[in-house]
Structure formats: structure tokens, C-alpha cells
Design a protein around this motif. Structure first.
Motif, PDB file in Angstrom:
ATOM      1  N   ILE A   1      -0.551   1.116  10.231  1.00  0.00           N
ATOM      2  CA  ILE A   1       0.117   2.227   9.534  1.00  0.00           C
ATOM      3  C   ILE A   1       0.412   3.364  10.512  1.00  0.00           C
ATOM      4  O   ILE A   1       1.519   3.892  10.553  1.00  0.00           O
ATOM      5  CB  ILE A   1      -0.769   2.747   8.371  1.00  0.00           C
ATOM      6  CG1 ILE A   1      -0.819   1.717   7.247  1.00  0.00           C
ATOM      7  CG2 ILE A   1      -0.220   4.079   7.836  1.00  0.00           C
ATOM      8  CD1 ILE A   1      -1.796   2.061   6.129  1.00  0.00           C
ATOM      9  N   ILE A   2      -0.579   3.719  11.325  1.00  0.00           N
ATOM     10  CA  ILE A   2      -0.406   4.850  12.244  1.00  0.00           C
ATOM     11  C   ILE A   2       0.647   4.546  13.311  1.00  0.00           C
ATOM     12  O   ILE A   2       1.427   5.411  13.694  1.00  0.00           O
ATOM     13  CB  ILE A   2      -1.760   5.207  12.895  1.00  0.00           C
ATOM     14  CG1 ILE A   2      -2.717   5.718  11.816  1.00  0.00           C
ATOM     15  CG2 ILE A   2      -1.579   6.261  13.984  1.00  0.00           C
ATOM     16  CD1 ILE A   2      -4.139   5.871  12.286  1.00  0.00           C
TER      17      ILE A   2
ATOM     18  N   ILE B   1       0.825  -1.201   0.000  1.00  0.00           N
ATOM     19  CA  ILE B   1       0.000   0.000   0.000  1.00  0.00           C
ATOM     20  C   ILE B   1       0.858   1.249   0.000  1.00  0.00           C
ATOM     21  O   ILE B   1       1.722   1.439   0.846  1.00  0.00           O
ATOM     22  CB  ILE B   1      -0.930   0.002   1.235  1.00  0.00           C
ATOM     23  CG1 ILE B   1      -1.930  -1.141   1.083  1.00  0.00           C
ATOM     24  CG2 ILE B   1      -1.654   1.337   1.375  1.00  0.00           C
ATOM     25  CD1 ILE B   1      -2.765  -1.364   2.316  1.00  0.00           C
ATOM     26  N   GLN B   2       0.611   2.092  -0.981  1.00  0.00           N
ATOM     27  CA  GLN B   2       1.344   3.358  -1.085  1.00  0.00           C
ATOM     28  C   GLN B   2       0.724   4.404  -0.169  1.00  0.00           C
ATOM     29  O   GLN B   2       1.420   5.152   0.511  1.00  0.00           O
ATOM     30  CB  GLN B   2       1.293   3.807  -2.533  1.00  0.00           C
ATOM     31  CG  GLN B   2       1.975   5.102  -2.820  1.00  0.00           C
ATOM     32  CD  GLN B   2       1.632   5.565  -4.232  1.00  0.00           C
ATOM     33  OE1 GLN B   2       1.769   4.813  -5.194  1.00  0.00           O
ATOM     34  NE2 GLN B   2       1.158   6.772  -4.354  1.00  0.00           N
ATOM     35  N   LYS B   3      -0.608   4.461  -0.187  1.00  0.00           N
ATOM     36  CA  LYS B   3      -1.301   5.375   0.718  1.00  0.00           C
ATOM     37  C   LYS B   3      -2.742   4.933   0.898  1.00  0.00           C
ATOM     38  O   LYS B   3      -3.265   4.141   0.108  1.00  0.00           O
ATOM     39  CB  LYS B   3      -1.250   6.820   0.215  1.00  0.00           C
ATOM     40  CG  LYS B   3      -2.052   7.057  -1.047  1.00  0.00           C
ATOM     41  CD  LYS B   3      -2.122   8.539  -1.387  1.00  0.00           C
ATOM     42  CE  LYS B   3      -2.930   8.745  -2.670  1.00  0.00           C
ATOM     43  NZ  LYS B   3      -3.061  10.169  -3.035  1.00  0.00           N
ATOM     44  N   VAL B   4      -3.369   5.443   1.953  1.00  0.00           N
ATOM     45  CA  VAL B   4      -4.769   5.168   2.217  1.00  0.00           C
ATOM     46  C   VAL B   4      -5.468   6.514   2.408  1.00  0.00           C
ATOM     47  O   VAL B   4      -5.012   7.346   3.191  1.00  0.00           O
ATOM     48  CB  VAL B   4      -4.950   4.317   3.492  1.00  0.00           C
ATOM     49  CG1 VAL B   4      -6.427   4.096   3.786  1.00  0.00           C
ATOM     50  CG2 VAL B   4      -4.239   2.979   3.341  1.00  0.00           C
ATOM     51  N   GLU B   5      -6.554   6.726   1.694  1.00  0.00           N
ATOM     52  CA  GLU B   5      -7.354   7.944   1.860  1.00  0.00           C
ATOM     53  C   GLU B   5      -8.609   7.629   2.666  1.00  0.00           C
ATOM     54  O   GLU B   5      -9.310   6.660   2.373  1.00  0.00           O
ATOM     55  CB  GLU B   5      -7.792   8.494   0.505  1.00  0.00           C
ATOM     56  CG  GLU B   5      -6.722   9.216  -0.261  1.00  0.00           C
ATOM     57  CD  GLU B   5      -7.261   9.647  -1.620  1.00  0.00           C
ATOM     58  OE1 GLU B   5      -7.745  10.774  -1.747  1.00  0.00           O
ATOM     59  OE2 GLU B   5      -7.200   8.826  -2.556  1.00  0.00           O
TER      60      GLU B   5
ATOM     61  N   ILE C   1      -5.097   0.036   9.207  1.00  0.00           N
ATOM     62  CA  ILE C   1      -4.948   1.473   9.463  1.00  0.00           C
ATOM     63  C   ILE C   1      -4.232   1.715  10.791  1.00  0.00           C
ATOM     64  O   ILE C   1      -3.331   2.548  10.879  1.00  0.00           O
ATOM     65  CB  ILE C   1      -6.328   2.160   9.417  1.00  0.00           C
ATOM     66  CG1 ILE C   1      -6.805   2.188   7.962  1.00  0.00           C
ATOM     67  CG2 ILE C   1      -6.270   3.574  10.009  1.00  0.00           C
ATOM     68  CD1 ILE C   1      -8.241   2.593   7.782  1.00  0.00           C
TER      69      ILE C   1
ATOM     70  N   ASN D   1       3.240   2.670  13.071  1.00  0.00           N
ATOM     71  CA  ASN D   1       4.573   2.415  12.505  1.00  0.00           C
ATOM     72  C   ASN D   1       5.372   3.700  12.396  1.00  0.00           C
ATOM     73  O   ASN D   1       5.767   4.127  11.332  1.00  0.00           O
ATOM     74  CB  ASN D   1       4.402   1.769  11.132  1.00  0.00           C
ATOM     75  CG  ASN D   1       5.717   1.240  10.599  1.00  0.00           C
ATOM     76  OD1 ASN D   1       6.666   1.022  11.354  1.00  0.00           O
ATOM     77  ND2 ASN D   1       5.766   1.033   9.305  1.00  0.00           N
TER      78      ASN D   1
ATOM     79  N   ILE E   1     -12.989   4.581   2.188  1.00  0.00           N
ATOM     80  CA  ILE E   1     -11.572   4.309   2.448  1.00  0.00           C
ATOM     81  C   ILE E   1     -10.981   3.759   1.159  1.00  0.00           C
ATOM     82  O   ILE E   1     -11.405   2.721   0.670  1.00  0.00           O
ATOM     83  CB  ILE E   1     -11.397   3.297   3.598  1.00  0.00           C
ATOM     84  CG1 ILE E   1     -12.042   3.846   4.878  1.00  0.00           C
ATOM     85  CG2 ILE E   1      -9.921   2.982   3.818  1.00  0.00           C
ATOM     86  CD1 ILE E   1     -11.903   2.919   6.079  1.00  0.00           C
TER      87      ILE E   1
ATOM     88  N   LYS F   1       3.415   0.469  -7.059  1.00  0.00           N
ATOM     89  CA  LYS F   1       3.761   0.014  -8.414  1.00  0.00           C
ATOM     90  C   LYS F   1       2.670   0.353  -9.426  1.00  0.00           C
ATOM     91  O   LYS F   1       2.884   1.150 -10.320  1.00  0.00           O
ATOM     92  CB  LYS F   1       4.085  -1.483  -8.453  1.00  0.00           C
ATOM     93  CG  LYS F   1       5.350  -1.807  -7.658  1.00  0.00           C
ATOM     94  CD  LYS F   1       5.681  -3.275  -7.693  1.00  0.00           C
ATOM     95  CE  LYS F   1       6.902  -3.539  -6.806  1.00  0.00           C
ATOM     96  NZ  LYS F   1       7.173  -4.953  -6.591  1.00  0.00           N
ATOM     97  N   THR F   2       1.487  -0.216  -9.271  1.00  0.00           N
ATOM     98  CA  THR F   2       0.454   0.017 -10.287  1.00  0.00           C
ATOM     99  C   THR F   2      -0.288   1.330 -10.080  1.00  0.00           C
ATOM    100  O   THR F   2      -0.848   1.874 -11.028  1.00  0.00           O
ATOM    101  CB  THR F   2      -0.592  -1.103 -10.271  1.00  0.00           C
ATOM    102  OG1 THR F   2      -1.224  -1.107  -8.987  1.00  0.00           O
ATOM    103  CG2 THR F   2       0.045  -2.455 -10.531  1.00  0.00           C
ATOM    104  N   GLY F   3      -0.320   1.811  -8.830  1.00  0.00           N
ATOM    105  CA  GLY F   3      -1.116   3.004  -8.552  1.00  0.00           C
ATOM    106  C   GLY F   3      -2.602   2.740  -8.549  1.00  0.00           C
ATOM    107  O   GLY F   3      -3.402   3.662  -8.466  1.00  0.00           O
TER     108      GLY F   3
END
Lengths: 76, 76
Positions: free
Chosen positions: A70-71, A26-30, A67, A73, A43, A49-51
Motif C-alpha cells: 500500500i505504501i 481493502i478500503q483502508k487500514v488502521e 502494508i 503504491n 491493525i 463495499k461492505t465496510g
């Protein structure tokens, strides 16, 4: 200056959500709170890589765990 | 096809984080896990109306509560 230029979506972005865990790529989570244009919390994870954008279920336990992970880490 | 076109940032996006709670005027929150270009987890809120991006401290209790509140605010 349009609403869209401000990044305001006029509808929900997610049609369906991914049920199986998508792992660590995962590059990012909105997180998009409910708003006047969409009554669901959305979410959306963007994969490395692929985006590719994948909608996730806010009620799925694995999504909440991911989630939290991620927070937590923070700087090593 | 560039890394940037895939949304891959080659550095941290946040220089400093907002310490005081930013309230309810949040359009979206981005969570960016640590990666090879940035050793900090980054949490970036986009404000309604202005579209301003504000970096938040992943360790701040109010940030964790705000994220939990967004996720819990499911379909009514």
C-alpha cells in the motif's frame, strides 16, 4: 468533551485476528499503536463495499507485505 | 445507504503533507490505498489528545520507519 469523542478507545478493539490473506478489497487500514488501554498493536482493515472491519495479525508476514505494498503504491 | 455512510471518500482527503516527523504522540495511522477517487496513497495520522489529523508523505523515510515501528511493537 469525552475521550470517546476524540476517538480514544478505552479497550482493545480486536478480539481475534484474521489468519488468511484478505486480498485487494481493502478500503483502508488502521494502525493503532499500543497504548494505556490496549497492550497490543492493532491493525484493522476496512473492506470495500461492505465496510466490514477485519482485525489483522501484526506479526503475520502477509500483513506486513500488504502494508508495504500500500505504501509503495504511490502516484503513477 | 450512501457511499459516504460506508466510509467511502469521493476525493482525496489530503491537500498537503507534513514534512517534519511528528514523533510519538500518535493515536492511530490510517493507510488509504489508491482508488478510483484518489490516485495517491494517503497516510493520515491522528494525534493523541487533540485528535488532529495530519497527512503524511508515503515516500518520506521517517514515515516508513514510524509505521514499521508501530507494527513491530507487539505484545510485551
Amino acid at each position: 468533551i469525552s475521550l470517546r469523542s476524540l476517538g480514544v478507545e478505552l479497550h482493545c478493539r480486536c478480539i481475534q485476528t484474521e489468519s488468511k490473506p484478505i486480498g485487494r478489497h481493502i478500503q483502508k487500514v488502521e494502525l493503532i499503536p499500543t497504548n494505556s488501554h490496549c497492550e497490543d498493536t492493532e491493525i484493522i482493515a476496512t473492506l470495500k463495499k461492505t465496510g466490514q472491519e477485519v482485525c489483522l495479525d501484526p506479526e503475520a508476514p502477509w500483513v506486513k507485505r500488504m502494508i508495504a505494498r500500500i505504501i509503495a503504491n504511490r502516484k503513477r
